[in-house]
Write an enzyme that holds these catalytic residues in place. Structure first.
Site, PDB file in Angstrom:
ATOM      1  N   HIS A 200      -7.742  -5.421  -0.793  1.00  0.00           N
ATOM      2  CA  HIS A 200      -6.516  -4.747  -0.377  1.00  0.00           C
ATOM      3  C   HIS A 200      -5.951  -5.359   0.904  1.00  0.00           C
ATOM      4  O   HIS A 200      -6.684  -5.613   1.864  1.00  0.00           O
ATOM      5  CB  HIS A 200      -6.835  -3.271  -0.158  1.00  0.00           C
TER       6      HIS A 200
ATOM      7  N   SER B 231       0.842  -1.187   0.000  1.00  0.00           N
ATOM      8  CA  SER B 231       0.000   0.000   0.000  1.00  0.00           C
ATOM      9  C   SER B 231       0.882   1.243   0.000  1.00  0.00           C
ATOM     10  O   SER B 231       1.682   1.420  -0.915  1.00  0.00           O
ATOM     11  CB  SER B 231      -0.983  -0.047   1.164  1.00  0.00           C
TER      12      SER B 231
ATOM     13  N   GLU C 133      -9.054  -4.664  -5.150  1.00  0.00           N
ATOM     14  CA  GLU C 133      -8.444  -3.721  -4.208  1.00  0.00           C
ATOM     15  C   GLU C 133      -9.475  -2.827  -3.534  1.00  0.00           C
ATOM     16  O   GLU C 133      -9.403  -2.546  -2.345  1.00  0.00           O
ATOM     17  CB  GLU C 133      -7.422  -2.848  -4.952  1.00  0.00           C
TER      18      GLU C 133
END
Length: 508
Positions: A418, A200, A324
């Site tokens: 994610h 990330s 995501e």
């Protein structure tokens, strides 16, 4: 010092700055909270990291250092446990095998995520124990400045008597990598064989470090997991955000430098929250706490640097997760492009003509699932694919997509969303986190996937290539490893979407 001696550290280690003493954790040795720069407090707030003053005697390296200033919930590291928060946060941690080795070990340096607003290396998911035990590597994790104190361009408010620097969190990461070069051999690690990896915002840090001249020679390769690589902005946009933050702080622009110095962390935090909410709503998909392309420390946007070959020409592994955006439907719903209205706003502020072209590539758009997938692609997949395409012209590049899900994750609407790949990468299938993903089944498959993914990550960290079943990426075939219950390689997966996004630059 011989390689053999260097590769068998004791609990007490001599670094360039002074001696530190760690502790034994089973078959591992750990050192926590080692400072890699002078605490950025007082006159050093908003300044580039400065070298650590050497100390005498032995410094205990037994406890995690402070988490960077952030909202309190960002530093929660377990049930009822929160990491102390403070500006004295420029520390790192080292984990190494206890057993001796005949040679120096590969080094893996992990940069945590959290949108450049949240996070700490003390989070248990980032512990690194399984990677060290299985891979015979030395593992380093670090804290760096976040939010307005680390990732907001406030240089317009500098004065001759009060300098202010840009890209402070990025500079911190470089300083930590410089510490690794100076000191990791004393912990049994090979400074010539350093892999930097992150997820990330940590993945963004990796792709940004590739474009940072000061990072040249500090790492041999990088792994960018779910990098929102497009999150880096030019001086004009970044400077405007700096002015807006100062207004949220209630400071007069003519006195901003002094106001920034005297503001308490509580005051900065309150202004940071209001400013971030306002900026996200105004421009969905932007993250105002971000690297700034300042024509100096970061002279070129990372995506552009990879496209033209000015990025560091070392091997890159890069990829994203299949869905995501799904995680963010539970929060930040007003600030990310996850709905028809916010997606329309995003394109109106960036490239209006691209709206129809891109949305036509998502079946059932504007229904919720398609909109969420488009938003996740805009933030993570599209810029990561651009990085893979560009970098593959100049250095070995390996692309992946993480598709694995479990019945429980599917039932709650997350799927392969994610951060889910962190569990297999760090070997956590049989921990509480792994069990929380598999109450309805899938643990055996997750465990097997973890074995395969760790093998690829460790092979890459050792020699710059994953296992032979994962071919290199190039613009002709675009071969991509798909991680799932059964892995496979696909050529140009989701090619229709990729072509629809071609040429879209997003916010710059």
């Amino acid at each position: 010092m011989t390689d053999t001696a260097a590769a068998a550290p004791g609990l007490e280690v001599a670094t360039a700055e002074g001696r530190v003493r760690g502790r034994v954790h089973g078959d591992l040795l750990s050192w926590r909270g080692i400072p890699y720069a002078t605490p950025p407090v007082g006159a050093l707030r908003l300044r580039a990291p400065q070298p650590m003053t050497p100390w005498t005697g032995v410094r205990g390296a037994l406890d995690w250092g402070f988490a960077a200033p952030q909202p309190p919930y960002g530093a929660v590291i377990g049930p009822g446990r929160r990491q102390p928060i403070g500006e004295d946060c420029l520390t790192l941690n080292v984990l190494a095998p206890r057993r001796p080795s005949d040679s120096l070990r590969p080094v893996m340096v992990f940069i945590h995520g959290g949108g450049y607003l949240l996070g700490t290396s003390a989070l248990s998911v980032y512990g690194g124990q399984k990677l060290v035990e299985r891979g015979d590597v030395v593992y380093v994790s670090l804290n760096y400045r976040l939010g307005p104190l680390g990732y907001l361009d406030l240089t317009d408010f500098a004065t001759p008597d009060r300098p202010i620097d840009s890209n402070l969190g990025l500079r911190d990461q470089v300083a930590a990598l410089e510490w690794v070069q100076r000191n990791i051999e004393a912990f049994g690690g090979d400074p010539r064989n350093v892999t930097v990896f992150g997820e990330s915002a940590g993945g963004n840090a990796v792709t940004t470090l590739f474009a940072t001249p000061a990072a040249e020679g500090l790492f041999a390769r990088g792994i960018a997991q779910s990098s929102d690589a497009g999150v880096a902005y030019g001086r004009e946009r970044s400077a405007q955000w700096g002015r807006e933050f100062v207004a949220c702080l209630g400071a007069d622009p003519s006195d901003a430098a002094a106001a920034l110095d005297r503001a308490s962390l509580r005051e900065i935090g309150r202004a940071a929250g209001k400013f971030m909410k306002d900026s996200l709503i105004a421009a969905p998909g932007t993250l105002a706490y971000a690297p700034v392309v300042d024509d100096d420390y970061l002279p070129k946007h990372p995506v552009d640097a990879m496209a033209d070959g000015s990025a560091h020409a070392v091997p890159l592994m890069i990829g994203t997760n299949s869905r995501e955006g799904a995680l963010f439907t539970r929060f930040l719903t007003d600030g990310l492009p996850l709905s028809e209205s916010s997606i329309a706003t995003m394109f109106s502020l960036t490239e209006p003509a691209a709206l129809a072209r891109v949305t036509s590539a998502y079946r059932d758009y504007p229904r919720r699932r398609a909109a969420v997938d488009l938003g996740g692609d805009a933030l993570f997949w599209k810029p990561s694919t651009d990085c893979a395409s560009g970098h593959s012209r100049f250095a070995p590049t390996y692309s992946y997509r993480y598709d694995f899900t479990t019945p429980s994750l599917t039932a709650i609407g997350f799927g392969a969303t994610h951060a889910m790949e962190l569990i297999p990468v760090f070997g956590l299938a049989d921990t509480g986190m792994g069990r929380s993903m598999t109450p309805l089944g899938g643990r055996k498959a997750l465990r097997a996937l973890s074995e395969r993914m760790q093998a690829h990550w460790l092979s890459f960290a050792r020699g710059g290539e994953p296992l032979s079943s994962w071919p290199a990426y190039d613009e002709q075939h675009r071969k991509t490893m798909i991680f799932d219950a059964t892995d496979r390689v696909e050529c140009d997966p989701r090619g229709e979407r990729r072509r629809a996004w071609e040429g879209y630059l997003g916010y710059r």
